[in-house]
Design a protein around this motif. Sequence first.
Motif, mmCIF file in Angstrom:
data_model
loop_
_atom_site.group_PDB
_atom_site.id
_atom_site.type_symbol
_atom_site.label_atom_id
_atom_site.label_comp_id
_atom_site.label_asym_id
_atom_site.label_seq_id
_atom_site.Cartn_x
_atom_site.Cartn_y
_atom_site.Cartn_z
ATOM 1 N N PHE A 61 -16.665 7.189 -8.989
ATOM 2 C CA PHE A 61 -15.589 6.211 -9.121
ATOM 3 C C PHE A 61 -14.192 6.828 -9.139
ATOM 4 N N LEU A 62 -14.069 8.123 -8.908
ATOM 5 C CA LEU A 62 -12.774 8.785 -9.004
ATOM 6 C C LEU A 62 -12.430 9.506 -7.706
ATOM 7 N N ALA A 63 -11.141 9.523 -7.381
ATOM 8 C CA ALA A 63 -10.657 10.256 -6.213
ATOM 9 C C ALA A 63 -9.303 10.859 -6.536
ATOM 10 N N ASP A 64 -9.135 12.119 -6.193
ATOM 11 C CA ASP A 64 -7.836 12.781 -6.327
ATOM 12 C C ASP A 64 -7.083 12.623 -5.011
ATOM 13 N N VAL A 65 -5.836 12.178 -5.114
ATOM 14 C CA VAL A 65 -5.022 11.911 -3.933
ATOM 15 C C VAL A 65 -3.636 12.509 -4.143
ATOM 16 N N ARG A 66 -3.109 13.166 -3.107
ATOM 17 C CA ARG A 66 -1.733 13.660 -3.151
ATOM 18 C C ARG A 66 -0.853 12.649 -2.434
ATOM 19 N N LEU A 67 0.093 12.057 -3.167
ATOM 20 C CA LEU A 67 1.014 11.098 -2.578
ATOM 21 C C LEU A 67 2.053 11.809 -1.715
ATOM 22 N N ILE A 68 2.774 11.031 -0.926
ATOM 23 C CA ILE A 68 3.736 11.649 -0.010
ATOM 24 C C ILE A 68 4.905 12.284 -0.755
ATOM 25 N N ASP A 69 5.121 11.910 -2.024
ATOM 26 C CA ASP A 69 6.191 12.561 -2.789
ATOM 27 C C ASP A 69 5.710 13.829 -3.494
ATOM 28 N N VAL B 288 -4.965 10.316 -9.822
ATOM 29 C CA VAL B 288 -6.388 9.975 -9.829
ATOM 30 C C VAL B 288 -6.496 8.480 -9.536
ATOM 31 N N ALA B 289 -7.238 8.141 -8.492
ATOM 32 C CA ALA B 289 -7.400 6.746 -8.086
ATOM 33 C C ALA B 289 -8.814 6.273 -8.371
ATOM 34 N N HIS B 290 -8.936 4.988 -8.669
ATOM 35 C CA HIS B 290 -10.255 4.382 -8.796
ATOM 36 C C HIS B 290 -10.871 4.245 -7.420
ATOM 37 N N CYS B 291 -12.122 4.651 -7.284
ATOM 38 C CA CYS B 291 -12.855 4.538 -6.026
ATOM 39 C C CYS B 291 -13.834 3.368 -6.153
ATOM 40 N N PRO B 292 -13.526 2.213 -5.572
ATOM 41 C CA PRO B 292 -14.359 1.023 -5.744
ATOM 42 C C PRO B 292 -15.515 0.982 -4.743
ATOM 43 N N ASN B 293 -16.316 2.026 -4.758
ATOM 44 C CA ASN B 293 -17.422 2.141 -3.807
ATOM 45 C C ASN B 293 -18.519 2.956 -4.477
ATOM 46 N N THR B 294 -19.664 2.335 -4.718
ATOM 47 C CA THR B 294 -20.741 3.026 -5.424
ATOM 48 C C THR B 294 -21.691 3.750 -4.484
ATOM 49 N N ARG C 253 -5.586 10.841 5.752
ATOM 50 C CA ARG C 253 -4.660 9.947 5.078
ATOM 51 C C ARG C 253 -5.416 8.751 4.510
ATOM 52 N N VAL C 254 -5.059 8.400 3.285
ATOM 53 C CA VAL C 254 -5.640 7.235 2.624
ATOM 54 C C VAL C 254 -4.509 6.322 2.178
ATOM 55 N N TRP C 255 -4.895 5.090 1.864
ATOM 56 C CA TRP C 255 -3.931 4.098 1.395
ATOM 57 C C TRP C 255 -4.409 3.552 0.064
ATOM 58 N N LEU C 256 -3.488 3.528 -0.906
ATOM 59 C CA LEU C 256 -3.795 3.105 -2.266
ATOM 60 C C LEU C 256 -2.996 1.862 -2.632
ATOM 61 N N THR C 257 -3.584 1.049 -3.542
ATOM 62 C CA THR C 257 -2.817 -0.029 -4.156
ATOM 63 C C THR C 257 -2.443 0.402 -5.570
ATOM 64 N N PRO C 258 -1.165 0.247 -5.940
ATOM 65 C CA PRO C 258 -0.731 0.580 -7.295
ATOM 66 C C PRO C 258 -0.863 -0.613 -8.228
ATOM 67 N N LEU D 80 0.829 -1.206 0.000
ATOM 68 C CA LEU D 80 0.000 0.000 0.000
ATOM 69 C C LEU D 80 0.863 1.254 0.000
ATOM 70 N N VAL D 81 0.331 2.285 -0.619
ATOM 71 C CA VAL D 81 1.036 3.571 -0.718
ATOM 72 C C VAL D 81 0.173 4.640 -0.047
ATOM 73 N N PRO D 82 0.742 5.436 0.874
ATOM 74 C CA PRO D 82 -0.060 6.443 1.562
ATOM 75 C C PRO D 82 -0.181 7.735 0.760
ATOM 76 N N GLY D 83 -1.220 8.469 1.039
ATOM 77 C CA GLY D 83 -1.434 9.775 0.438
ATOM 78 C C GLY D 83 -2.481 10.528 1.231
ATOM 79 N N THR D 84 -2.850 11.701 0.735
ATOM 80 C CA THR D 84 -3.877 12.525 1.368
ATOM 81 C C THR D 84 -5.040 12.679 0.404
ATOM 82 N N LEU D 85 -6.250 12.410 0.882
ATOM 83 C CA LEU D 85 -7.430 12.538 0.027
ATOM 84 C C LEU D 85 -7.720 14.005 -0.255
ATOM 85 N N LEU D 86 -7.844 14.335 -1.527
ATOM 86 C CA LEU D 86 -8.203 15.684 -1.929
ATOM 87 C C LEU D 86 -9.698 15.791 -2.209
ATOM 88 N N ARG D 87 -10.226 14.870 -2.975
ATOM 89 C CA ARG D 87 -11.667 14.857 -3.233
ATOM 90 C C ARG D 87 -12.054 13.557 -3.910
#
Length: 258
Positions: A18-26, A31-37, A49-54, A6-13
């Motif tokens: 199905f879409l989420a903007d996330v700022r990674l720690i770098d 743009v991440a897929h949001c698997p939640n309807t 803080r959110v966690w993403l799978t690449p 998992l890769v951490p980041g900060t949720l922007l919106r």
Amino acid sequence: MKYPALVPGTLLRRYKRFLADVRLIDGREVVAHCPNTGSMRAVNVPGCRVWLTPSDDPARKLAWTWELIELPQPDGRMALASVHTGRANRIVEEALRDDRIPTLAGYAALKREAKVTYEGGRKAARLDFRLDDPQKGSAYVEVKQVTLKEVDGHGYFPDAVSERGKKHLDALVALAAQGHRAVLLFCVAHEGIGDVAPADHLDPAYGAALRQAATRGVEVVAHGCGFERQGELPTVIRLGEPLPVSLTRQLDVTLGID
């Protein structure tokens, strides 16, 4: 269930469902897929803080998937919540296969996505699992992920009007009438939730249907989820201990909900 790295980041919106903007720690914004309807009420919190799978699959439109969010709790702790609704079935399946749900242990076979018909074949539904055993008979299990923690500190389901959820209840009621075990299992994928009740303030029809189903033979149970970490990095999520389900508690709407 073991997570990929998992890769951490900060949720922007979160937007367009199905879409989420996330700022990674770098510093990169992805743009991440949001698997939640669902509405994601109470777990769509920009700034957390959110966690993403690449993914390096060139066929995918988006290289990132939003898995988890960390939410501040009244006692100052940070609670993990899974926003990936597709993980709930896998979490429950692992527990079923390992006989870690005592009330559903000892069945000889498990089938995913069990199609059922009812009302004389006029209606059909697909439930998450069917368990079979020569001595025990059949048990049908429908899984619902719970992440809605309201301002009163309790957990609720659903987080928006759910016609599909009501249809699943109708199917479970019909199966119970036929003599099968019919189980609604709330998979509580939020560390800060300790119990579950129907969200009458959001979907009163579902709440009424759930209470009726419970009087007509449907077993309504809830289990929490536990996370393992390496330092701050979440690595594993597993189905945990049973949690109380209240079919009578209702949110006090004077507490300032939307």
